[in-house]
Design a protein around this motif. Structure first.
Motif, PDB file in Angstrom:
ATOM      1  N   TYR A  18      45.172  48.089  54.507  1.00 52.27           N
ATOM      2  CA  TYR A  18      45.428  46.721  54.048  1.00 52.27           C
ATOM      3  C   TYR A  18      44.870  46.538  52.639  1.00 52.27           C
ATOM      4  N   PRO A  19      45.414  45.615  51.892  1.00 53.94           N
ATOM      5  CA  PRO A  19      44.853  45.323  50.550  1.00 53.94           C
ATOM      6  C   PRO A  19      43.600  44.455  50.705  1.00 53.94           C
ATOM      7  N   TRP A  20      42.510  45.069  51.121  1.00 52.26           N
ATOM      8  CA  TRP A  20      41.305  44.329  51.463  1.00 52.26           C
ATOM      9  C   TRP A  20      40.751  43.431  50.361  1.00 52.26           C
ATOM     10  N   PRO A  21      40.600  43.907  49.126  1.00 53.07           N
ATOM     11  CA  PRO A  21      39.966  43.037  48.129  1.00 53.07           C
ATOM     12  C   PRO A  21      40.645  41.671  47.963  1.00 53.07           C
ATOM     13  N   PRO A  22      41.964  41.588  47.776  1.00 53.90           N
ATOM     14  CA  PRO A  22      42.544  40.250  47.658  1.00 53.90           C
ATOM     15  C   PRO A  22      42.326  39.413  48.920  1.00 53.90           C
ATOM     16  N   LEU A  23      42.427  40.044  50.082  1.00 53.52           N
ATOM     17  CA  LEU A  23      42.206  39.310  51.337  1.00 53.52           C
ATOM     18  C   LEU A  23      40.766  38.817  51.439  1.00 53.52           C
ATOM     19  N   LEU A  24      39.805  39.636  51.019  1.00 54.83           N
ATOM     20  CA  LEU A  24      38.403  39.221  51.047  1.00 54.83           C
ATOM     21  C   LEU A  24      38.150  38.035  50.125  1.00 54.83           C
ATOM     22  N   TYR A  25      38.702  38.098  48.921  1.00 54.07           N
ATOM     23  CA  TYR A  25      38.484  37.006  47.970  1.00 54.07           C
ATOM     24  C   TYR A  25      39.184  35.724  48.419  1.00 54.07           C
ATOM     25  N   ILE A  26      40.390  35.846  48.928  1.00 54.84           N
ATOM     26  CA  ILE A  26      41.097  34.662  49.422  1.00 54.84           C
ATOM     27  C   ILE A  26      40.345  34.060  50.606  1.00 54.84           C
ATOM     28  N   GLY A  27      39.907  34.913  51.523  1.00 55.07           N
ATOM     29  CA  GLY A  27      39.140  34.431  52.677  1.00 55.07           C
ATOM     30  C   GLY A  27      37.857  33.745  52.260  1.00 55.07           C
ATOM     31  N   ALA A  28      37.151  34.326  51.298  1.00 55.38           N
ATOM     32  CA  ALA A  28      35.905  33.720  50.811  1.00 55.38           C
ATOM     33  C   ALA A  28      36.180  32.364  50.168  1.00 55.38           C
ATOM     34  N   CYS A  29      37.269  32.257  49.429  1.00 57.12           N
ATOM     35  CA  CYS A  29      37.629  30.975  48.803  1.00 57.12           C
ATOM     36  C   CYS A  29      37.961  29.922  49.861  1.00 57.12           C
TER      37      CYS A  29
END
Length: 153
Positions: free
Chosen positions: A6-17
Motif C-alpha cells: 500500500y502507499p503507506w506514507p500518503p495514507l499515514l499523513y491523511i489519517g493523521a490530518c
C-alpha cells in the motif's frame, strides 16, 4: 524483497490530518495557536509554499530520471540530485511541512502535534523498508549516498 503493498506514507499523513481535525472539532482545541494571528497565517503560508515547491521539485527530478513514483515499481536509477542532494526523502519532508503549515493556517495545534508523529510512523513503516530495497538494488552506491545525505534534513 517485495515492494510495499500500500502507499503507506500518503495514507499515514491523511489519517493523521483527519484525526487532528476531529480532535480539534470534537474533543479539545490545542491551546497554543492563535488562529487569527497574522504571524501564524503568514508563517503557515510561507511554509506551505516551500513544502509544495519541495514536492514539485522532487517529483520533477524523479520524472527527469524516469524513476517511478509508485513504491510498487522498481527504481531504474539512484536519484541523488535536485532536492535529493539535501534529503533522502524530500516528498515526505514536504508532506510533514504541509501539515505544519496547515496547523498554523487553520489554528489547529493538533496538526502540529500530528506532523512529527506521521513523520515517525512514515520512517518506521515505509522509509526503512524503502531503504532496504534501495540498498539491495544499488548496494555501495546507496550506502555512499546515505553517508553524505540525511534521511530528512
Amino acid at each position: 524483497m517485495k515492494p510495499l503493498k500500500y502507499p503507506w506514507p500518503p495514507l499515514l499523513y491523511i489519517g493523521a490530518c483527519v484525526i487532528a481535525l476531529l480532535l480539534d472539532d470534537y474533543v479539545v482545541t490545542a491551546p497554543f495557536i492563535d488562529p487569527k494571528g497574522p504571524v501564524a497565517l503568514v508563517s503557515g503560508a510561507m511554509i506551505a509554499v516551500g513544502a509544495i515547491a519541495i514536492n514539485v521539485w522532487a517529483i520533477q527530478t524523479m520524472m527527469w530520471h524516469y524513476s517511478p513514483k509508485d513504491l510498487r515499481e522498481s527504481h531504474h536509477h539512484l536519484v541523488t540530485d535536485g532536492p535529493y542532494r539535501y534529503s533522502r526523502n524530500p516528498i515526505y519532508l514536504g508532506y510533514t511541512l504541509l501539515m505544519v503549515a496547515s496547523g498554523l493556517i487553520l489554528g489547529n495545534g493538533w496538526l502540529l502535534i500530528a506532523a512529527p508523529i506521521a513523520a515517525l510512523l512514515t520512517t518506521l513503516i515505509a522509509i526503512r523498508y524503502e531503504e532496504l530495497r534501495l540498498l539491495m538494488r544499488f548496494g555501495v552506491d546507496f550506502e555512499r549516498y546515505c553517508q553524505r545525505t540525511r534521511r530528512w534534513i
